[in-house]
Motif scaffolding. Structure first.
Motif, short mmCIF file in Angstrom:
data_model
loop_
_atom_site.label_atom_id
_atom_site.label_comp_id
_atom_site.label_asym_id
_atom_site.label_seq_id
_atom_site.Cartn_x
_atom_site.Cartn_y
_atom_site.Cartn_z
N TRP A 69 0.82 -1.22 0.00
CA TRP A 69 0.00 0.00 0.00
C TRP A 69 0.85 1.27 0.00
O TRP A 69 0.37 2.32 -0.38
CB TRP A 69 -0.94 0.02 1.21
N ASP A 70 2.09 1.13 0.47
CA ASP A 70 2.93 2.33 0.55
C ASP A 70 3.69 2.59 -0.76
O ASP A 70 4.36 3.61 -0.88
CB ASP A 70 3.91 2.23 1.73
N ASN B 87 -5.61 4.97 1.65
CA ASN B 87 -5.20 4.80 3.04
C ASN B 87 -6.26 4.87 4.11
O ASN B 87 -6.04 5.46 5.14
CB ASN B 87 -4.11 5.81 3.39
#
Ligand code: ADP
Length: 773
Positions: free
Chosen positions: A546-547, A639
């Motif tokens: 996700w980052d 996020n």
């Protein structure tokens, strides 16, 4: 005679050659005598009398000739003959003294007479024009002018009367108006020629620009535009400076001391003065804040001048000046002008130049060294590249040879099977069982051969860029389940647990990619994992980074097998590369699987990497761009972890988990209570029948998680029945894998949704938010 002569004339020598009276065998010849050092030689030859003068004394000789006309000589000859020596001696001494006086006389009788007729001739002096012309501490006139004056006086044998004036203007005017007669150290200019007459210059002194120490270093007259420049009034440098730069603001001062003071106190910007006077005053007055900034290229040529009309005096002075030798002039100059020329190595400029040169040299050396280093590095790099290229070429050569050997082996093995067992089949004595076995062997060999041919075709197509990827919407979870069910057979045969780890819900795992290619890649990796893992387990899983930007989907195949040594980890992706040839030969394989997989991963916009330790196992990871099909997932991507809605946090719910496996029950319970923190009471049923009982007993159950495959009564049947008694109850099917038909069956039985095992916390939260009433 000689004795008498020497008695009367101290510095001169005289030689008398008394032939025939004084003849001597070693008598020097006439010429020898003539070239000796004596001034005069008096000779008696053949009864005649002769007087000779040394070459250097031409004048003397002439004078003697003048005073001795032929009749007198005859008279002297007679005197010698008659023995009247004393008369001769007297005559020669008188003659010699007169000649001596004649040697020093530079003036004509007329000039001499004129000088004698003058009462006094005045020589005008400055009082304070040191070191050229000034009155010293003892009250005596000193300086260059005085010394020159003394020498002239000596040469012309006359003494002038010295007169002092207060200023330069007064001095000039006094000669101009004939109040005084002579002025020295004066520059010959056209203007002054109107009223003065000049001798030739005897000393030259450069005129310089004096400035304050803080001013610029190098100045010329052109740099002094609009600057106040002090010059002593009536100095020739005034006109010269104006001619060179009309924009200079000349400030006329009475004398140089005044000028120096003005500049020291910043009343003027510069002073133009000769270097002798400047250095003398700067030194004696101790004015340390001044410096010489430049030369004006106009030397002060010191001359002696008289009034224009004083022709006779001028001529006498010029003769007097001419009689002074250059050595004497030099002596005067160096007596009064001490020009301290700073040695070049003490100047700022010298050191600045040296330092600049050193700096430039250092920079050049450093640049050369750096350049050299870069070149060396480039050469090294190029060499490395060439070595690599060579190794690659050799490797490729080796691989091709290997490939042919492999191909031969790989093709021959199934071909042997096909050819051999086809021959056996023609044997009529075979029973049905044997026939079936042989046919099966022939079929397997045929399939194996087909696979080999497919692989070769595929790698050649990939190598020639003939393959393209076609993206469509696929459910990754589903694809993985399908793969798992295919490879579970081999896994079971090899006694290896085959695990699946999913990190996304079905919705989230619905992505855009080329399913066929992804399937091919994963099949290859799973096949290898099962092939090269004698014991332990094989795990198939994925997660999203996700980052990462853009988001990345990592699908991995992990095993606990033989592993790949670090050195070979990059090579195994090359076509035909096999780390252990013998092992691969035994286990089967051409060494094409990974290279095909890597090429396909590239077509999907990703790559395959390996993390492995020899003997400990390997993890092959495919990194792909994560392209979720659902737009809501894109929001999550921004996020926000999925959370249970606030309202549901406050209510208390009764949750029924229908699950025969205790571990699965426990896992779901922990997820609900600890992870999602749902305020709930958990009820358990171990099969469909128990589930119906619980539902009957508890009419306040909010949601039920139904396992589909259970003993006694399946989830399908239980759902059908519960629906009848609790139509509003949310029933969520939970299963490890569900086929399309199962799915339809479950929906028709009354399930509201599906959740795959292992259950993902986010998917569970999503379901709770949607179905919990
Ligand atoms: P092959 O047909 O030989 O398996 P691949 O291209 O699939 O060809 O693999 C190349 C080589 O990589 C294999 O021969 C083997 O040495 C090594 N390899 C691949 N997968 C694994 C694994 N999971 N564990 C250990 N070695 C592996």
């Amino acid at each position: 005679m000689q004795k008498h002569f020497q008695k009367y004339s101290k510095n001169c020598t005289m030689q008398i050659m008394p032939e025939p009276f004084d003849k001597h065998p070693h008598q020097p010849s006439y010429h020898e005598q003539h070239s000796c050092n004596s001034f005069i030689t008096v000779m008696f030859q053949s009864e005649s009398f002769k007087i000779a003068a040394n070459d250097q004394y031409n004048k003397l000789h002439k004078s003697i000739s003048k005073f001795l006309p032929t009749p007198e000589v005859s008279a002297i000859t007679r005197m010698v003959q008659t023995g009247k020596w004393w008369l001769i001696i007297l005559f020669v001494i008188t003659l010699f003294n007169s000649c001596r006086e004649g040697k020093n006389e530079i003036l004509t009788p007329e000039e001499r007479n004129w000088l004698a007729s003058q009462d006094n001739i005045t020589f005008v002096h400055d009082k304070s024009f040191a070191p050229v012309d000034f009155i010293g501490n003892e009250g005596v006139q000193k300086g260059i002018t005085s010394d020159i004056q003394k020498l002239i006086e000596e040469r012309i044998n006359y003494q002038f009367i010295s007169v002092n004036k207060d200023s330069w203007s007064e001095m000039i005017n006094s000669v101009k108006y004939r109040e005084n007669d002579i002025i020295a150290n004066i520059q010959n200019t056209e203007e002054r020629q109107q009223f003065l007459k000049f001798t030739s210059p005897y000393i030259s002194i450069p005129n310089v620009i004096i400035v304050n120490k803080n001013a610029e270093d190098e100045l010329t007259l052109s740099d002094l535009s609009d600057k106040k420049v002090a010059i002593v009034e009536d100095y020739a440098t005034i006109n010269f400076s104006k001619t060179i730069n009309p924009n200079i603001q000349i400030v006329e001062v009475k004398d140089n001391i005044k000028g120096l003071q003005m500049i020291a106190f910043n009343q003027v910007d510069a002073l133009i003065v000769d270097i002798a006077i400047a250095s003398y005053y700067i030194e004696t007055l101790g004015i340390s804040n001044l410096k010489i900034a430049g030369n004006i290229n106009y030397d002060w040529n010191l001359c002696i001048a008289t009034n224009k009309d004083a022709e006779m005096l001028h001529s006498i002075l010029q003769k007097g000046l001419d009689a002074i030798s250059q050595d004497e002039i030099k002596a005067i100059y160096s007596k009064w002008i001490h020009l301290e020329i700073t040695p070049f190595y003490k100047t700022k400029e010298f050191w600045f130049t040296i330092l600049s040169l050193i700096l430039i040299s250092v920079i050049i050396i450093i640049t050369i060294l750096l350049w050299n280093k870069t070149l060396k590095q480039k050469v090294k790099q190029k060499t490395r590249e060439l070595i690599k290229a060579k190794e690659k070429a050799e490797e490729s050569d080796k691989l091709k040879t290997e490939f042919i050997r492999n191909m031969s082996h790989e093709i021959r093995t199934p071909m042997n099977g096909i050819v051999g067992f086809t021959q056996f089949l023609s044997n009529n004595n075979l029973n049905n069982e044997e026939k079936e076995e042989y046919i099966s062997i022939i079929q397997n060999s045929g399939n194996q051969l087909l696979r080999i041919i497919n692989d070769i075709l595929e790698i050649s197509k990939l190598a020639t860029n003939q393959v393209t990827a076609t993206e469509q919407e696929i459910c990754l979870n589903k694809l993985l389940h399908e793969l798992l069910s295919v490879f579970e057979i081999t896994a079971k045969r090899n006694k290896l647990p085959l695990l699946l780890k999913k990190k996304l819900t079905d919705t989230e795992s619905t992505i855009y990619t080329d399913e066929t290619k992804l399937n091919k890649i994963l099949s290859n990796l799973l096949e290898n994992a099962l092939k090269y893992t004698p014991k332990g387990f094989v795990e198939l899983g994925y997660y999203v980074k996700w980052d990462a930007k853009p988001l990345q989907l990592i699908i991995y195949v992990k095993d606990t097998g033989i592993g790949v040594s670090r050195d070979n980890q990059s090579s195994i992706f090359s076509s035909f590369y096999q780390e252990n040839k013998e092992l691969s030969k035994n286990l089967g394989g051409l060494g094409l699987g990974l290279s095909i997989a890597q090429e396909n991963a590239k077509l999907l916009g990703g790559k395959i990497s390996i993390r492995s330790k020899k003997g400990k196992g390997s993890t092959f990871s495919i990194t792909l761009p994560y392209k979720p099909a659902n737009t809501s997932i894109k929001k999550r991507v921004q996020n926000k972890p999925i959370e249970i809605s606030a309202k549901k946090k406050t209510n208390i719910y009764n949750v029924l988990i229908i699950e025969d496996e205790d571990m699965n029950y426990l896992y779901l319970k922990i997820l609900l209570k600890d992870k999602i923190k749902l305020n709930c009471n958990i009820l358990q049923a171990r099969n469909g029948r128990e589930a119906i009982e619980v539902c009957k007993k508890h009419n306040n159950i909010s949601i039920a998680f139904m396992d589909l495959k259970m003993p006694i009564m399946s989830g399908f049947e239980a759902t059908k029945r519960i629906r009848k008694i609790r139509p509003e109850l949310s029933i969520i099917a939970q299963t490890a894998y569900i086929t399309k038909e199962d799915k339809e069956r479950a929906f028709s039985a009354g399930c509201d949704a599906f959740i795959s095992k292992p259950i993902n916390v986010e998917t569970l939260t999503e379901i709770l938010n949607k179905y919990l009433n």
